[in-house]
Every structure is written in C-alpha cells, then in structure tokens.
Write an enzyme that holds these catalytic residues in place. Sequence first.
Site, mmCIF file in Angstrom:
data_model
loop_
_atom_site.group_PDB
_atom_site.id
_atom_site.type_symbol
_atom_site.label_atom_id
_atom_site.label_comp_id
_atom_site.label_asym_id
_atom_site.label_seq_id
_atom_site.Cartn_x
_atom_site.Cartn_y
_atom_site.Cartn_z
ATOM 1 N N LYS A 1 0.868 -1.187 0.000
ATOM 2 C CA LYS A 1 0.000 0.000 0.000
ATOM 3 C C LYS A 1 0.899 1.230 0.000
ATOM 4 O O LYS A 1 1.494 1.586 1.010
ATOM 5 C CB LYS A 1 -0.921 0.036 1.222
ATOM 6 C CG LYS A 1 -2.073 0.989 0.951
ATOM 7 C CD LYS A 1 -2.539 1.811 2.115
ATOM 8 C CE LYS A 1 -1.723 2.934 2.579
ATOM 9 N NZ LYS A 1 -1.667 4.132 1.721
ATOM 10 N N GLY B 1 6.975 4.956 8.058
ATOM 11 C CA GLY B 1 6.142 6.151 8.125
ATOM 12 C C GLY B 1 6.328 6.842 9.460
ATOM 13 O O GLY B 1 7.359 6.676 10.131
ATOM 14 N N SER B 2 5.311 7.582 9.863
ATOM 15 C CA SER B 2 5.434 8.394 11.078
ATOM 16 C C SER B 2 5.360 7.528 12.342
ATOM 17 O O SER B 2 4.764 6.445 12.334
ATOM 18 C CB SER B 2 4.318 9.430 11.100
ATOM 19 O OG SER B 2 3.073 8.767 11.173
ATOM 20 N N THR B 3 5.925 8.059 13.397
ATOM 21 C CA THR B 3 5.902 7.343 14.668
ATOM 22 C C THR B 3 4.467 7.183 15.170
ATOM 23 O O THR B 3 4.096 6.128 15.701
ATOM 24 C CB THR B 3 6.781 8.086 15.696
ATOM 25 O OG1 THR B 3 8.134 8.041 15.194
ATOM 26 C CG2 THR B 3 6.739 7.434 17.065
ATOM 27 N N GLY C 1 2.851 4.456 13.183
ATOM 28 C CA GLY C 1 3.594 3.226 13.504
ATOM 29 C C GLY C 1 3.194 2.645 14.851
ATOM 30 O O GLY C 1 3.069 1.426 15.004
ATOM 31 N N GLU D 1 9.677 1.283 10.685
ATOM 32 C CA GLU D 1 10.762 2.246 10.401
ATOM 33 C C GLU D 1 10.116 3.625 10.486
ATOM 34 O O GLU D 1 9.351 4.012 9.606
ATOM 35 C CB GLU D 1 11.343 2.006 9.004
ATOM 36 C CG GLU D 1 11.864 0.595 8.769
ATOM 37 C CD GLU D 1 13.083 0.256 9.595
ATOM 38 O OE1 GLU D 1 13.811 1.180 10.008
ATOM 39 O OE2 GLU D 1 13.298 -0.938 9.862
ATOM 40 N N GLU E 1 10.149 16.163 15.310
ATOM 41 C CA GLU E 1 10.529 16.016 13.905
ATOM 42 C C GLU E 1 9.778 17.084 13.109
ATOM 43 O O GLU E 1 8.549 17.180 13.201
ATOM 44 C CB GLU E 1 10.147 14.620 13.401
ATOM 45 C CG GLU E 1 10.546 14.392 11.961
ATOM 46 C CD GLU E 1 10.176 13.000 11.442
ATOM 47 O OE1 GLU E 1 9.021 12.580 11.618
ATOM 48 O OE2 GLU E 1 11.050 12.357 10.845
HETATM 49 P P1 NAD Z 1 2.430 8.396 7.636
HETATM 50 O O1 NAD Z 1 2.660 7.618 8.875
HETATM 51 O O2 NAD Z 1 1.437 9.470 7.652
HETATM 52 O O3 NAD Z 1 2.007 7.411 6.443
HETATM 53 C C1 NAD Z 1 2.799 6.304 6.072
HETATM 54 C C2 NAD Z 1 1.924 5.265 5.389
HETATM 55 O O4 NAD Z 1 0.993 4.748 6.339
HETATM 56 C C3 NAD Z 1 1.084 5.824 4.237
HETATM 57 O O5 NAD Z 1 1.035 4.876 3.204
HETATM 58 C C4 NAD Z 1 -0.276 6.010 4.881
HETATM 59 O O6 NAD Z 1 -1.331 5.986 3.947
HETATM 60 C C5 NAD Z 1 -0.319 4.788 5.801
HETATM 61 N N1 NAD Z 1 -1.274 4.878 6.914
HETATM 62 C C6 NAD Z 1 -1.775 5.996 7.502
HETATM 63 N N2 NAD Z 1 -2.651 5.652 8.478
HETATM 64 C C7 NAD Z 1 -2.681 4.299 8.518
HETATM 65 C C8 NAD Z 1 -3.384 3.345 9.313
HETATM 66 N N3 NAD Z 1 -4.224 3.714 10.278
HETATM 67 N N4 NAD Z 1 -3.172 2.034 9.074
HETATM 68 C C9 NAD Z 1 -2.312 1.627 8.133
HETATM 69 N N5 NAD Z 1 -1.626 2.491 7.324
HETATM 70 C C10 NAD Z 1 -1.804 3.804 7.528
HETATM 71 O O7 NAD Z 1 3.879 8.930 7.197
HETATM 72 P P2 NAD Z 1 4.248 9.873 5.962
HETATM 73 O O8 NAD Z 1 3.782 11.258 6.283
HETATM 74 O O9 NAD Z 1 3.809 9.233 4.693
HETATM 75 O O10 NAD Z 1 5.848 9.812 5.987
HETATM 76 C C11 NAD Z 1 6.647 10.641 6.762
HETATM 77 C C12 NAD Z 1 7.144 9.908 7.987
HETATM 78 O O11 NAD Z 1 7.835 8.712 7.602
HETATM 79 C C13 NAD Z 1 8.167 10.724 8.765
HETATM 80 O O12 NAD Z 1 7.902 10.618 10.141
HETATM 81 C C14 NAD Z 1 9.485 10.050 8.416
HETATM 82 O O13 NAD Z 1 10.504 10.231 9.383
HETATM 83 C C15 NAD Z 1 9.070 8.626 8.292
HETATM 84 N N6 NAD Z 1 10.043 7.867 7.494
HETATM 85 C C16 NAD Z 1 10.843 6.961 8.143
HETATM 86 C C17 NAD Z 1 11.816 6.274 7.428
HETATM 87 C C18 NAD Z 1 12.725 5.287 8.122
HETATM 88 O O14 NAD Z 1 13.392 4.528 7.430
HETATM 89 N N7 NAD Z 1 12.789 5.259 9.450
HETATM 90 C C19 NAD Z 1 11.949 6.469 6.053
HETATM 91 C C20 NAD Z 1 11.107 7.402 5.420
HETATM 92 C C21 NAD Z 1 10.154 8.083 6.155
#
Ligand code: NAD
Length: 488
Positions: free
Chosen positions: A185, A238-240, A243, A260, A391
């Site tokens: 996804k 994605g975001s903490t 996550g 991650e 962040e």
């Molecule tokens: P996000 O957490 O908003 O979204 C990430 C993914 O999760 C998207 O595909 C989103 O549609 C999905 N998602 C959202 N709600 C969900 C739910 N309830 N259930 C399942 N999936 C859901 O993050 P973002 O804004 O897309 O990305 C930015 C964040 O990602 C930043 O915090 C960044 O530090 C982090 N990031 C971490 C790494 C790493 O390797 N540690 C790498 C890249 C980005």
Amino acid sequence: MLKTLRLPALQLFINNEWIDADNQETFDVLAPAEGRHIAQVSAASAADVDRAVRAAHHAFTEGPWSMLTGAERGRLLWRLADLIEENAEELAQLESTDVGRPINETLMAEVPVAAETFRHFAGWADKITGETFSLPPVFGDNRLSYTLRQPLGVIGAITPWNAPTMTTSWKIAPALAAGNTVVLKPATDAPLTALRLAELALEAGFPPGVLNVVPGRGQIAGDALVEHPLVTKISFTGSTAVGRGIGEKAGVLLKKVDLELGGKSPQMIWPDADLDKAAISAAASFTYNQGQTCASTARIYIHRDVFDEMSKRIVAIIESIRIGQPLDTDTTMGSLINEKQLQSVLSHIASARSEGAELLTGGERIDRDGFFIQPTVFTGNADSLTIAREEIFGPVGLLVPFDDDDEVLKAANATEYGLTAVLWTNDSKRINRFTRALEAGVVWVNAWGPPHPAVPWIGIKASGIGEELGLAGLHANTQLKTVHVVSA
Ligand code: NAD
C-alpha cells in the site's frame, strides 16, 4: 533532455491485472511544485485489499511462485533491477513530480539505490540457509539438529511519500528474495512510482499474485492490510504516530512487524574535522528532499571554538540553494509535499521564534504556486526549543554550540528518537566512545551519506523496531524453524 512525463497505470494491481476499485473510488494526486492535480488513482477498499491478499496467498501456497528455486527468484529480481535502470529517467521524473523534489536527487540517488537494492537481494535469493548443530544423542539415538529459514507468507508493506521508489524497493526486494509474496500500500501523497514499479514487475515476468499494489487511504486500505488474517507480517515505514497504532494492532494479532519511523537526529562537529565537508554535510542534512528525510540530522551541535565560523559557512551554503521546479536540473531544492506539511513547518518556525531562537536565515513561505519555503536556520538553546525535540520534516536546521564531549553526548541522546547520528571528528578515542554510546540505529563518522542495501538500516527508541536491508533485513523476512532428526 527530459522526456515528456508519462503516467503509469492508475488502478489497483492485483494478480497481475489492472483493475478499478470495487466501489469505483479514486483519490487525487498532486504535483506539489505546481500545486495542481495531475492524476486520479483508484482507492482500494477493504474488499479490494482482501482480493489482493488472497491473490498473494494463492501465489505463495499454490501458484508458480511457490515452485520457483531461489536462483529463479533471483533472476526475476535481477531483471527488475535492469528494468529500473533502463527506465531510471522516467522513474526519477515521476518521483520528482509526485514528491516535488529535485530531479538530481531522484536520478543520482533514489532510483539507483532502488535498482541496487533489487540487485543486492537477487544475490541472496539462493543463499538463504539455516545452521546445523553438533549435539549429544537423545535417548541413546543419534540426532541431527538444524534450523530452516522459510518464507513468512504474505507480507503487507506500507510506505511513506517522501522517498517512495527507494522505500518500496527496500520492502519488496528482500521479501521476494526470501520467497514471500507482497501486498503493497503506497502513500496516497506519492503513489506513482509504486505503480510504475508494478508495471516493470509485470514486464520482468513475475507470476500473478507475487506483487500486488493497492493504493488507497491509510485508514481504509492500510488498516485492512494490517488486520487481514492471511497477512503474516507488516513492514511499515512512516510516522511514529501511525507506527505506534500499527504496532499495537500487530501485538494484539500476534503478527510480525517492522516499524521504520521518524527521527530527530543529531550531527556533532568538532574543530579537528574537515570543516569544509562538515559545513556542506550539515546544510545538506536538513535541506535534501526539502528536509523531508527521516535521516535528517537537523540538530547540529558545533564546538564553541568553531561555532561562529561554522554558522557563517552553513548559512552561506543555505543561502546559495537554488529553489525551483523539480525537473529543472539547476534546482537544488523543490516544494514541500502539500499545504498541510507547509503549515506544519511554518508552525514549527513560529514556535522557534516565540521560544526565543535566533533566526539566522530564511523563515518564510515563498510566494509562488506550490508549497515552497525558504531553507531556514536557527540558533538557540536546545533545552527550551520545541524544534530541538519534534521532527519537523522540512528545511529547518538548529545550530547549537557545545563545550565538551560529555555535554554534547548527553544532548545528542536527549530525544525520544534514535534513527541516525553524525560525528565530525578525527579523534579515534572520541569516535570509539560516541559510536558505542549514541542511542541511534545508524551512525556516520565524517559524512552524512546514503544508505547501502548491503548494510542494515535500523531505528531504535521511537524511530522503530526491527531491521531493513542487509542480511538482517533479509532474515527479517523469514521464519526460523528448528528441526531435530533422530535415528538409531
Ligand atoms: P504516515 O505515517 O502518515 O504514512 C505512512 C503510510 O501509512 C502511508 O502509506 C499512509 O497511507 C499509511 N497509513 C496511515 N494511516 C494508517 C493506518 N491507520 N493504518 C495503516 N496504514 C496507515 O507517514 P508519511 O507522512 O507518509 O511519511 C513521513 C514519515 O515517515 C516521517 O515521520 C518520516 O521520518 C518517516 N520515514 C521513516 C523512514 C525510516 O526509514 N525510518 C523512512 C522514510 C520516512
């Protein structure tokens, strides 16, 4: 000379077929630097995700994928790496348009790393082994004890928008090398390169159901993937905040999970370092991809003896950044991803100002279409500033002076996150002390460089659980099983 942008298929990719969402829903895809919609992509429902997971499960248990040898899987992954390279310019254009980031970054770094990741894991596909043990007999009978490393089954991969081509490759390549199947996804803000990668996987010859892509909203498609009983593991970047929620669900469902997550990483500069390189690295670490990088080291601690000099150098580099259209090869910084992200960065800038930080440069939105902002540098007391703790995910750096090693080590670790850390020094005693004591998954000494697929990528504390890339990342896509064979 860049070609005219060609959009990939904008539907769901299930069982090697392109289909609309069952309820015909779509979502808009924005070109951030232009501030306009360029595509409408099918938005998967929970029923669509179920269909994709069942296709992946069938491919894993009964389809041709389950019959392939490691070497055959490796050849397919290698072929996909070739196709990524052959289509590198197109993928880079798609990512730059979708994310708003400079084409130099996507063409020189992101897409090559994606190809390299498939190639690296292609090499592992026929080398996945367990261990054998020399143990005493059981009840007088001889035994042979060994471990098997087997694929997990269907892996649910969920990716963010900031580096979509690279993060997608990090999830798909080790999962497929180990013999799993995948339902991916991608982020709603930047789904285009994942769809193009699905087209290339089809061209490479992956059997039906091995890779499925279900663009859609996190709380609908993402949630359905996390909760699906046939998904054995969730691999999330994605975001903490999101996550944590996924980790909680995975805990209740007793699923494997890799998270991650975000970061608030430190960079430390001592006078004995190569200060020219350190200044460039410090500036790049919070402006690369407009600062929308999990590995950004935007808390920059500089030894007081060189603080004034280094602050001037960093500000000069920041003020030389060329802000412009992502597809223009002269551009060194593009647009933030959307209005919400821009407002979030502006509110961090406002909080820094109100909390007493001194603005050295930048701080304003740029008046043009899209979501452009000036790269911004503050200095101040990290203990009293929210921008030292949260962040920002935007081009905002904080320069902080320090006097001694104990002080800066404590400050570097004073964060809930633990993703990366960068040291600039040539003192081996200090390097040995700090590399052990820093609470970070990845430590760089004398560079802020790109990840390499052969080496694990690790977040600790609120930056994540588990490992991606390297042998550890491959093993994270396998299930270990112990076998005792007893014979008279
Ligand atoms: P996000 O957490 O908003 O979204 C990430 C993914 O999760 C998207 O595909 C989103 O549609 C999905 N998602 C959202 N709600 C969900 C739910 N309830 N259930 C399942 N999936 C859901 O993050 P973002 O804004 O897309 O990305 C930015 C964040 O990602 C930043 O915090 C960044 O530090 C982090 N990031 C971490 C790494 C790493 O390797 N540690 C790498 C890249 C980005």
